[in-house]
Design a protein around this motif. Sequence first.
Motif, PDB file in Angstrom:
ATOM      1  N   VAL A  18      -4.471 -13.641  11.900  1.00 44.22           N
ATOM      2  CA  VAL A  18      -4.230 -12.522  12.826  1.00 44.22           C
ATOM      3  C   VAL A  18      -2.843 -12.664  13.449  1.00 44.22           C
ATOM      4  O   VAL A  18      -2.084 -11.690  13.553  1.00 44.22           O
ATOM      5  N   GLU A  19      -2.489 -13.888  13.848  1.00 45.81           N
ATOM      6  CA  GLU A  19      -1.172 -14.136  14.443  1.00 45.81           C
ATOM      7  C   GLU A  19      -0.054 -13.784  13.470  1.00 45.81           C
ATOM      8  O   GLU A  19       0.945 -13.164  13.852  1.00 45.81           O
ATOM      9  N   ASP A  20      -0.219 -14.153  12.202  1.00 43.41           N
ATOM     10  CA  ASP A  20       0.808 -13.843  11.194  1.00 43.41           C
ATOM     11  C   ASP A  20       1.004 -12.335  11.061  1.00 43.41           C
ATOM     12  O   ASP A  20       2.140 -11.859  10.904  1.00 43.41           O
ATOM     13  N   ARG A  21      -0.062 -11.580  11.113  1.00 43.28           N
ATOM     14  CA  ARG A  21       0.046 -10.121  10.995  1.00 43.28           C
ATOM     15  C   ARG A  21       0.763  -9.521  12.201  1.00 43.28           C
ATOM     16  O   ARG A  21       1.499  -8.551  12.073  1.00 43.28           O
ATOM     17  N   ILE A  22       0.560 -10.123  13.368  1.00 43.55           N
ATOM     18  CA  ILE A  22       1.236  -9.631  14.578  1.00 43.55           C
ATOM     19  C   ILE A  22       2.717  -9.974  14.533  1.00 43.55           C
ATOM     20  O   ILE A  22       3.583  -9.113  14.744  1.00 43.55           O
ATOM     21  N   LEU A  23       3.041 -11.228  14.243  1.00 40.07           N
ATOM     22  CA  LEU A  23       4.437 -11.674  14.295  1.00 40.07           C
ATOM     23  C   LEU A  23       5.275 -11.089  13.172  1.00 40.07           C
ATOM     24  O   LEU A  23       6.491 -10.952  13.311  1.00 40.07           O
ATOM     25  N   PRO A  34      -9.333  -5.577  14.497  1.00 44.26           N
ATOM     26  CA  PRO A  34     -10.707  -5.281  14.069  1.00 44.26           C
ATOM     27  C   PRO A  34     -11.731  -5.829  15.074  1.00 44.26           C
ATOM     28  O   PRO A  34     -11.542  -6.903  15.649  1.00 44.26           O
ATOM     29  N   PHE A  35     -12.793  -5.079  15.272  1.00 38.64           N
ATOM     30  CA  PHE A  35     -13.837  -5.525  16.197  1.00 38.64           C
ATOM     31  C   PHE A  35     -14.412  -6.860  15.738  1.00 38.64           C
ATOM     32  O   PHE A  35     -14.334  -7.229  14.555  1.00 38.64           O
ATOM     33  N   GLU A  36     -15.026  -7.583  16.683  1.00 46.07           N
ATOM     34  CA  GLU A  36     -15.559  -8.901  16.370  1.00 46.07           C
ATOM     35  C   GLU A  36     -16.577  -8.848  15.234  1.00 46.07           C
ATOM     36  O   GLU A  36     -16.583  -9.708  14.350  1.00 46.07           O
ATOM     37  N   HIS A  37     -17.424  -7.811  15.229  1.00 53.38           N
ATOM     38  CA  HIS A  37     -18.433  -7.747  14.170  1.00 53.38           C
ATOM     39  C   HIS A  37     -17.777  -7.477  12.809  1.00 53.38           C
ATOM     40  O   HIS A  37     -18.281  -7.909  11.765  1.00 53.38           O
ATOM     41  N   GLU A  38     -16.614  -6.782  12.827  1.00 54.78           N
ATOM     42  CA  GLU A  38     -15.894  -6.552  11.573  1.00 54.78           C
ATOM     43  C   GLU A  38     -15.290  -7.849  11.053  1.00 54.78           C
ATOM     44  O   GLU A  38     -15.319  -8.130   9.843  1.00 54.78           O
ATOM     45  N   LEU A  39     -14.692  -8.635  11.954  1.00 59.67           N
ATOM     46  CA  LEU A  39     -14.131  -9.924  11.554  1.00 59.67           C
ATOM     47  C   LEU A  39     -15.237 -10.890  11.115  1.00 59.67           C
ATOM     48  O   LEU A  39     -15.058 -11.666  10.164  1.00 59.67           O
ATOM     49  N   THR A  40     -16.380 -10.841  11.777  1.00 62.90           N
ATOM     50  CA  THR A  40     -17.512 -11.684  11.403  1.00 62.90           C
ATOM     51  C   THR A  40     -17.950 -11.387   9.977  1.00 62.90           C
ATOM     52  O   THR A  40     -18.187 -12.298   9.169  1.00 62.90           O
ATOM     53  N   ALA A  41     -18.033 -10.102   9.650  1.00 60.02           N
ATOM     54  CA  ALA A  41     -18.437  -9.709   8.294  1.00 60.02           C
ATOM     55  C   ALA A  41     -17.364 -10.087   7.277  1.00 60.02           C
ATOM     56  O   ALA A  41     -17.670 -10.562   6.175  1.00 60.02           O
ATOM     57  N   LEU A  62      -0.664 -12.873  22.801  1.00 60.32           N
ATOM     58  CA  LEU A  62      -0.426 -11.983  21.665  1.00 60.32           C
ATOM     59  C   LEU A  62      -1.364 -10.777  21.659  1.00 60.32           C
ATOM     60  O   LEU A  62      -1.012  -9.725  21.127  1.00 60.32           O
ATOM     61  N   ILE A  63      -2.550 -10.927  22.215  1.00 60.77           N
ATOM     62  CA  ILE A  63      -3.481  -9.806  22.262  1.00 60.77           C
ATOM     63  C   ILE A  63      -4.076  -9.699  23.656  1.00 60.77           C
ATOM     64  O   ILE A  63      -4.000 -10.634  24.462  1.00 60.77           O
ATOM     65  N   GLU A  64      -4.641  -8.549  23.936  1.00 61.24           N
ATOM     66  CA  GLU A  64      -5.365  -8.356  25.192  1.00 61.24           C
ATOM     67  C   GLU A  64      -6.706  -7.714  24.882  1.00 61.24           C
ATOM     68  O   GLU A  64      -6.831  -6.920  23.941  1.00 61.24           O
ATOM     69  N   ARG A  65      -7.701  -8.060  25.656  1.00 60.87           N
ATOM     70  CA  ARG A  65      -9.036  -7.510  25.461  1.00 60.87           C
ATOM     71  C   ARG A  65      -9.285  -6.425  26.499  1.00 60.87           C
ATOM     72  O   ARG A  65      -9.012  -6.614  27.687  1.00 60.87           O
ATOM     73  N   ARG A  66      -9.792  -5.316  26.035  1.00 58.29           N
ATOM     74  CA  ARG A  66     -10.108  -4.198  26.927  1.00 58.29           C
ATOM     75  C   ARG A  66     -11.601  -3.940  26.871  1.00 58.29           C
ATOM     76  O   ARG A  66     -12.176  -3.777  25.796  1.00 58.29           O
ATOM     77  N   ARG A  67     -12.194  -3.902  28.030  1.00 56.79           N
ATOM     78  CA  ARG A  67     -13.653  -3.758  28.108  1.00 56.79           C
ATOM     79  C   ARG A  67     -14.109  -2.488  27.396  1.00 56.79           C
ATOM     80  O   ARG A  67     -13.572  -1.417  27.619  1.00 56.79           O
ATOM     81  N   TYR A  72      -6.417  -5.577  21.467  1.00 51.93           N
ATOM     82  CA  TYR A  72      -5.208  -4.886  21.033  1.00 51.93           C
ATOM     83  C   TYR A  72      -4.019  -5.840  21.065  1.00 51.93           C
ATOM     84  O   TYR A  72      -3.960  -6.753  21.903  1.00 51.93           O
ATOM     85  N   VAL A  73      -3.060  -5.584  20.173  1.00 52.60           N
ATOM     86  CA  VAL A  73      -1.821  -6.351  20.182  1.00 52.60           C
ATOM     87  C   VAL A  73      -1.059  -6.010  21.459  1.00 52.60           C
ATOM     88  O   VAL A  73      -0.839  -4.843  21.774  1.00 52.60           O
ATOM     89  N   ARG A  74      -0.666  -7.046  22.172  1.00 53.19           N
ATOM     90  CA  ARG A  74       0.031  -6.836  23.445  1.00 53.19           C
ATOM     91  C   ARG A  74       1.470  -6.418  23.230  1.00 53.19           C
ATOM     92  O   ARG A  74       2.103  -6.754  22.230  1.00 53.19           O
TER      93      ARG A  74
END
Length: 243
Positions: A18-23, A34-41, A62-67, A72-74
């Motif tokens: 994920v970090e490589d895709r951001i940088l 991707p949502f956690e359940h998507e990454l889990t799958a 690098l990312i922020e979580r929104r309730r 999302y990428v910061r």
Amino acid sequence: MAEESRPLALHARIEREVEDRILSGEWPPGTRIPFEHELTAHYGCSRMTVNKALSQLVKKGLIERRRKSGSYVRQPEVLSAVMEIHQLEREVRALGLAYAFRLIEATERSAGEADRKRLLLSAPAAVMHIRGIHSAGSRPFCLEDRLISLEEVPQARAADFSKYPPGSWLLEQVPWSAAEHRINAVGAGRAEAELLDLREGAPCLVIARRTWNASGSITQVNLTYPGDMHTLVAEFSPSGRAG
């Protein structure tokens, strides 16, 4: 087994990918991870493993979580000391992002009235006018509009500013003894908005800097940043006076 050849734990692998895709700019600021359940799958792992990887990316800024919305990428943010002169490349690389500079123009001319005002010139002189875009990852980071006094820096005529950003080149080539910063908040004009990939009127921060030495002004530069990408910091001590 040597440390380098040990396979990464799955949470570390997820974090790195994920970090490589951001940088790399593949996932620019504002991209929803991707949502956690998507990454889990996708990785065939537990939600706890994914959560551990994302928590590390949050700690790295690098990312922020929104309730209820996801992760999302910061937006990268630079903290700069007001009284220091920084190289933009170092600012960008400190964010962990790839740096690039694109020269728009570098032209020599006789200083007009506006040029003389910017450089505080009292007599006619030749100047170099330079404009360029500094990028962080896939996003424009700063618009540079610079005048260099060719009376003080004649070697600028031979410099290749498409290879060497002018700020870095000047710091290495020309000694300066004093500098002045002026800081303003402005709305992006049409030209600035297009170059910085903003909507017209979007908030920007402009740092206007002039440097000089004993013999005269060296350069004056206006650095225009998207307003959400730069923070100025000043450190100071009590002077012994109230207020």
